[in-house]
Design a protein around this motif. Sequence first.
Motif, mmCIF file in Angstrom:
data_model
loop_
_atom_site.group_PDB
_atom_site.id
_atom_site.type_symbol
_atom_site.label_atom_id
_atom_site.label_comp_id
_atom_site.label_asym_id
_atom_site.label_seq_id
_atom_site.Cartn_x
_atom_site.Cartn_y
_atom_site.Cartn_z
ATOM 1 N N UNK A 173 -8.292 2.687 -9.644
ATOM 2 C CA UNK A 173 -8.380 1.225 -9.630
ATOM 3 C C UNK A 173 -8.049 0.671 -8.251
ATOM 4 N N UNK A 174 -7.585 1.549 -7.337
ATOM 5 C CA UNK A 174 -7.271 1.148 -5.974
ATOM 6 C C UNK A 174 -8.317 1.720 -5.022
ATOM 7 N N UNK A 175 -8.408 1.139 -3.838
ATOM 8 C CA UNK A 175 -9.233 1.700 -2.774
ATOM 9 C C UNK A 175 -8.445 2.819 -2.101
ATOM 10 N N UNK A 176 -9.111 3.931 -1.810
ATOM 11 C CA UNK A 176 -8.503 5.038 -1.075
ATOM 12 C C UNK A 176 -9.277 5.218 0.223
ATOM 13 N N UNK A 177 -8.555 5.237 1.336
ATOM 14 C CA UNK A 177 -9.152 5.510 2.642
ATOM 15 C C UNK A 177 -8.530 6.811 3.121
ATOM 16 N N UNK A 178 -9.358 7.854 3.225
ATOM 17 C CA UNK A 178 -8.880 9.196 3.520
ATOM 18 C C UNK A 178 -9.253 9.555 4.953
ATOM 19 N N UNK A 179 -8.256 9.954 5.724
ATOM 20 C CA UNK A 179 -8.458 10.388 7.099
ATOM 21 C C UNK A 179 -8.309 11.903 7.138
ATOM 22 N N UNK A 180 -9.344 12.591 7.605
ATOM 23 C CA UNK A 180 -9.314 14.048 7.708
ATOM 24 C C UNK A 180 -8.512 14.437 8.942
ATOM 25 N N UNK A 181 -7.470 15.262 8.750
ATOM 26 C CA UNK A 181 -6.637 15.727 9.857
ATOM 27 C C UNK A 181 -7.003 17.145 10.270
ATOM 28 N N UNK A 182 -7.198 18.040 9.294
ATOM 29 C CA UNK A 182 -7.587 19.428 9.583
ATOM 30 C C UNK A 182 -8.513 19.912 8.482
ATOM 31 N N UNK A 183 -9.197 21.000 8.744
ATOM 32 C CA UNK A 183 -10.033 21.629 7.727
ATOM 33 C C UNK A 183 -11.361 20.925 7.520
ATOM 34 N N UNK B 287 -14.919 16.592 8.411
ATOM 35 C CA UNK B 287 -14.083 17.457 9.238
ATOM 36 C C UNK B 287 -13.087 16.588 9.996
ATOM 37 N N UNK B 288 -12.159 17.172 10.744
ATOM 38 C CA UNK B 288 -11.130 16.390 11.413
ATOM 39 C C UNK B 288 -11.705 15.209 12.205
ATOM 40 N N UNK B 289 -11.081 14.055 12.018
ATOM 41 C CA UNK B 289 -11.526 12.826 12.676
ATOM 42 C C UNK B 289 -12.394 11.960 11.794
ATOM 43 N N UNK B 290 -12.935 12.520 10.705
ATOM 44 C CA UNK B 290 -13.780 11.734 9.801
ATOM 45 C C UNK B 290 -12.922 10.904 8.855
ATOM 46 N N UNK B 291 -13.491 9.815 8.373
ATOM 47 C CA UNK B 291 -12.828 8.923 7.425
ATOM 48 C C UNK B 291 -13.719 8.782 6.201
ATOM 49 N N UNK B 292 -13.124 8.906 5.025
ATOM 50 C CA UNK B 292 -13.833 8.767 3.758
ATOM 51 C C UNK B 292 -13.254 7.554 3.051
ATOM 52 N N UNK B 293 -14.104 6.640 2.619
ATOM 53 C CA UNK B 293 -13.646 5.453 1.890
ATOM 54 C C UNK B 293 -14.147 5.557 0.460
ATOM 55 N N UNK B 294 -13.215 5.486 -0.488
ATOM 56 C CA UNK B 294 -13.583 5.448 -1.897
ATOM 57 C C UNK B 294 -13.133 4.090 -2.436
ATOM 58 N N UNK B 295 -14.059 3.147 -2.547
ATOM 59 C CA UNK B 295 -13.686 1.824 -3.060
ATOM 60 C C UNK B 295 -13.132 1.917 -4.478
ATOM 61 N N UNK B 296 -12.393 0.922 -4.858
ATOM 62 C CA UNK B 296 -11.839 0.874 -6.213
ATOM 63 C C UNK B 296 -12.946 1.059 -7.241
ATOM 64 N N UNK C 255 -4.450 -1.666 -3.406
ATOM 65 C CA UNK C 255 -3.035 -2.020 -3.304
ATOM 66 C C UNK C 255 -2.166 -0.878 -3.832
ATOM 67 N N UNK C 256 -0.856 -0.969 -3.588
ATOM 68 C CA UNK C 256 0.065 0.050 -4.086
ATOM 69 C C UNK C 256 -0.039 0.111 -5.606
ATOM 70 N N UNK C 257 0.083 1.310 -6.141
ATOM 71 C CA UNK C 257 0.017 1.491 -7.589
ATOM 72 C C UNK C 257 1.294 0.983 -8.254
ATOM 73 N N UNK C 258 1.260 0.852 -9.561
ATOM 74 C CA UNK C 258 2.446 0.431 -10.299
ATOM 75 C C UNK C 258 3.538 1.483 -10.119
ATOM 76 N N UNK D 80 0.843 -1.189 0.000
ATOM 77 C CA UNK D 80 0.000 0.000 0.000
ATOM 78 C C UNK D 80 0.881 1.243 0.000
ATOM 79 N N UNK D 81 0.245 2.374 -0.169
ATOM 80 C CA UNK D 81 0.927 3.666 -0.125
ATOM 81 C C UNK D 81 0.219 4.537 0.907
#
Length: 122
Positions: free
Chosen positions: A46-56, A70-79, A101-104, A27-28
Amino acid sequence: MTDPNTTPYHPFMATEGDDEHIILKDCEIDARTHDSDKASEPHSHTETHIIFMRTGEMRWEVDGEEFHASPGDTIVTPANTEHKFEVVGGEPSKTLCLIAPARSPEDQGPSGAHETTKPDEV
């Protein structure tokens, strides 16, 4: 007796930097600052992205569902799921994104090609 590992610890997240990126075996992790005037066009990966909000604050739309983050929230964008975002509230947003998974190797590095500057308000 074996000597303990004395290799100096190097933190991934530096306090003085805006953007950082690390590639692990499967992963990256992308630490990014999105300026207050940034948004994205609808896009998918083509990968899943799990985004953790830190600020803003950001407005996200994932697979047609819109929500405020907002901070503390998690956003999941499936592949292969269309999504977009917009920074709101006038302050930059810092996020930490786990990409799996990690990209090429030729596609690795900080993401952001889909990020654009929002038009001025009319």
